[in-house]
Write an enzyme that holds these catalytic residues in place. Structure first.
Site, mmCIF file in Angstrom:
data_model
loop_
_atom_site.group_PDB
_atom_site.id
_atom_site.type_symbol
_atom_site.label_atom_id
_atom_site.label_comp_id
_atom_site.label_asym_id
_atom_site.label_seq_id
_atom_site.Cartn_x
_atom_site.Cartn_y
_atom_site.Cartn_z
ATOM 1 N N LYS A 8 -16.418 35.419 60.031
ATOM 2 C CA LYS A 8 -16.166 33.981 60.223
ATOM 3 C C LYS A 8 -14.680 33.731 59.990
ATOM 4 O O LYS A 8 -13.977 34.526 59.361
ATOM 5 C CB LYS A 8 -17.006 33.124 59.274
ATOM 6 C CG LYS A 8 -16.807 33.398 57.776
ATOM 7 C CD LYS A 8 -15.579 32.742 57.162
ATOM 8 C CE LYS A 8 -15.419 33.103 55.700
ATOM 9 N NZ LYS A 8 -14.040 32.813 55.188
ATOM 10 N N PRO A 91 -12.407 43.762 58.985
ATOM 11 C CA PRO A 91 -11.370 44.068 57.984
ATOM 12 C C PRO A 91 -11.737 43.543 56.604
ATOM 13 O O PRO A 91 -12.326 42.461 56.462
ATOM 14 C CB PRO A 91 -10.137 43.355 58.542
ATOM 15 C CG PRO A 91 -10.352 43.315 60.022
ATOM 16 C CD PRO A 91 -11.836 43.117 60.189
ATOM 17 N N ALA A 94 -9.683 40.177 54.078
ATOM 18 C CA ALA A 94 -9.066 39.498 55.215
ATOM 19 C C ALA A 94 -9.355 38.006 55.250
ATOM 20 O O ALA A 94 -8.812 37.288 56.081
ATOM 21 C CB ALA A 94 -9.552 40.137 56.518
ATOM 22 N N SER A 100 -19.940 39.236 52.645
ATOM 23 C CA SER A 100 -20.960 38.195 52.571
ATOM 24 C C SER A 100 -21.883 38.235 53.781
ATOM 25 O O SER A 100 -23.097 38.051 53.664
ATOM 26 C CB SER A 100 -20.292 36.814 52.479
ATOM 27 O OG SER A 100 -19.566 36.691 51.275
ATOM 28 N N ASP A 133 -19.796 32.078 50.093
ATOM 29 C CA ASP A 133 -19.892 31.886 51.547
ATOM 30 C C ASP A 133 -21.022 32.693 52.172
ATOM 31 O O ASP A 133 -21.230 32.648 53.382
ATOM 32 C CB ASP A 133 -18.563 32.203 52.241
ATOM 33 C CG ASP A 133 -18.084 33.624 51.999
ATOM 34 O OD1 ASP A 133 -18.758 34.369 51.261
ATOM 35 O OD2 ASP A 133 -17.021 33.994 52.547
#
Length: 268
Positions: A8, A91, A94, A100, A133
């Site tokens: 995301k 990555p 990042a 998550s 998240d």
């Protein structure tokens, strides 16, 4: 069973206040993108975790998929041991939520494979316990996120007609460093309102609070954002606490000049 957890980006990020529990309240827009890991789970003799692709730091027992398994097994004692294999492509460090995403997709996969009968709300509740998240990736659609980043309101946001490009510099930004320079404050206008503005206006109003400190400490990241605007981005921002930076373009840009020192993902 194989699933492909996706990353995301954060469009805007305001740190609004420090909480009594030591965390921070924030508001941000989570938007799913198409950089993906591959997660395979099969029944096994004992619980095992293996990985390929990018090197995953830390102890295996601290991996969120392993923690997710133990959490589910506590409530579902019949859950058999599984062999988990994660091919890591998103990555790390990042600001893309890769770990998550892996944990949330693991919960969904376990629910599907072993018929646990968990509702979306049930799975979201489990995911929320693993990370702020993590819960986003259960439904995996654009949301306005608030409080710790684990409470959501669905928003209508479709960037499919644009080209999103993500650049990952060879830089590590720790969470402690990112929060070290933050002075929480309520924004004048909520992101919930600003995201409804034309994308051509976002550059004027939508910001990431982490950029001030991180750009001072890491000129490479600041340089990537500037390069994306020079290449014609309508909007560019660091994602989360970094170090990745994304740009939203009307046409796919030529960013070959960035490829020697950065990893560049086109049309994510």
């Amino acid at each position: 069973m194989i699933l492909f957890p996706n990353a995301k980006i954060n469009i805007g990020l305001n740190i609004t206040e420090r909480r009594p529990d030591g965390y921070h309240n924030l508001e941000t827009i989570f938007y799913p993108i198409n950089i993906k890991d591959a997660l395979e789970v099969v029944p096994g003799e004992e619980l095992q975790f293996t990985s390929s692709g990018l090197d995953i730091p830390g102890r295996v027992e601290d991996n969120l998929c392993i923690k997710g398994y133990h959490m589910l097994q506590k409530d579902h004692p019949h859950l058999p041991p599984v062999n988990i294999h994660l091919h890591k492509n998103i990555p790390i460090g990042a600001g893309l939520g890769g770990g998550s995403a892996d944990a949330a997709f693991f919960i969904k996969l376990m629910n599907q494979q072993f018929k646990l009968g968990l509702s979306v709300d049930d799975m979201t509740g489990y995911a929320r316990r693993l990370g702020a998240d993590c819960a986003f990736f259960i439904e995996n659609k654009p949301v306005f996120a608030f409080e710790k980043g684990d409470e959501f309101e669905t928003i209508r946001l479709d960037l499919s007609k644009y080209k999103i490009v993500l650049v990952m510099p060879d830089v590590h930004v720790s969470t402690a460093e990112a929060f070290g320079g933050i002075k929480p404050a309520m924004p004048k206008d909520s992101l919930m309102e600003l995201i409804a503005e034309p994308i051509t206006e976002w550059r004027k109003f939508i910001k990431n609070d982490f950029e001030n400190t991180i750009f001072k400490n890491h000129v490479e990241i600041r340089g990537v954002k500037a390069s994306l605007y020079e290449a014609g981005a309508i909007y560019a921002s660091m994602s989360g606490s970094g170090a990745s930076v994304f740009g939203i373009f009307e046409q796919t840009p030529d960013l070959s000049f960035l490829e020697s020192e950065n990893e560049v993902f086109y049309e994510v």
